[in-house]
Design a protein around this motif. Structure first.
Motif, PDB file in Angstrom:
ATOM      1  N   ALA A 284       0.561   0.903   7.088  1.00 53.21           N
ATOM      2  CA  ALA A 284       1.018  -0.056   6.078  1.00 53.21           C
ATOM      3  C   ALA A 284       2.154  -0.922   6.612  1.00 53.21           C
TER       4      ALA A 284
ATOM      5  N   THR B  84      -3.057  -1.279  -0.981  1.00 54.07           N
ATOM      6  CA  THR B  84      -3.100   0.173  -0.788  1.00 54.07           C
ATOM      7  C   THR B  84      -4.528   0.676  -0.653  1.00 54.07           C
TER       8      THR B  84
ATOM      9  N   THR C 238       4.790   2.550  -4.867  1.00 54.29           N
ATOM     10  CA  THR C 238       4.105   3.220  -3.757  1.00 54.29           C
ATOM     11  C   THR C 238       4.965   4.310  -3.156  1.00 54.29           C
TER      12      THR C 238
END
Length: 231
Positions: free
Chosen positions: A92, A25, A110
């Motif tokens: 992502a 992340t 997340t």
């Protein structure tokens, strides 16, 4: 095989753990920031612009158009938040083409954090647009008896957004991992390409849902304003 990138511990000291989700992340955020700084450093208003600026303008205009089509009259106000959500999720997910990479959106922590950001942004935008009294009044619509149901709806849709994104990304990664074990040649490649498409679609859906919720929180049922085309 592990169900979540949270289970892959990269570094640990006592009870302090640094898992794959946290590292990935932060790396993604750093990459997005550096790329943004590089592209926006030499912006030009001339007719001849760089290819990077051209791509950036296409992305920004597309996001603004989507925000406006949902019903937000001034898309520039919401472009930073909605655009950041979309770009982070799509980056992502698309980076799954790299071997050994596991998307942080395959972690419930997340997706929950992203959903909480939306949960916090909704009243902030609503209060900014309507004031505290006007926003709180929306919880009493269409009647005061709907107050507890509107509160439950506000909370439940946050969980729904988190679980939807997590479930879709985790299931896709597991299917590809299973197919790689069974048929480690052509078919998994096709599924990986399909997974990339699914990742982009999930980023779009998450961002659109956030936009719809913000539009509902900022709309004033007592007044109707025409959609501006100058933003």
């Amino acid at each position: 095989m592990h169900l979540s990138p949270d289970q892959l511990i990269i570094w640990q000291y006592g009870f302090i753990k640094l898992n794959n989700t946290i590292v990935t992340t932060w790396v993604l955020m750093a990459v997005l920031v550096l790329v943004s700084l590089k592209i926006t450093r030499n912006l030009s208003s001339d007719i001849h612009i760089s290819r990077q600026q051209n791509i950036l303008e296409v992305i920004v205009l597309a996001i603004r158009r989507q925000i406006q089509e949902v019903g937000l009259n001034q898309p520039r106000k919401y472009l930073g938040f909605i655009g950041t959500l979309f770009l982070f999720i799509v980056t992502a997910n698309v980076c799954a083409i790299f071997p050994g990479y596991e998307a942080p959106t395959g972690s419930l922590s997340t997706t929950t954090a992203l959903a909480i950001c939306v949960f916090i942004a909704i009243p902030l935008f609503g209060i900014t647009e309507q004031g505290v009294g006007g926003y709180l009044k929306s919880y009493l619509q269409p009647s005061p008896f709907m107050l507890p149901f509107n509160i439950i709806s506000e909370i439940s849709r946050t969980f729904a957004m988190a679980i939807r994104l997590f479930g879709n990304m985790m299931s896709g990664a597991m299917i590809i991992a299973i197919l790689l074990t069974i048929t480690p040649f052509i078919f998994p490649i096709v599924m990986s390409l399909l997974g990339l498409l699914t990742g982009v679609v999930q980023a779009y859906i998450f961002s659109i849902l956030a936009t719809v919720y913000i539009a509902a929180a900022t709309s004033n049922p007592d007044t109707e304003q025409p959609i501006s085309t100058n933003e």
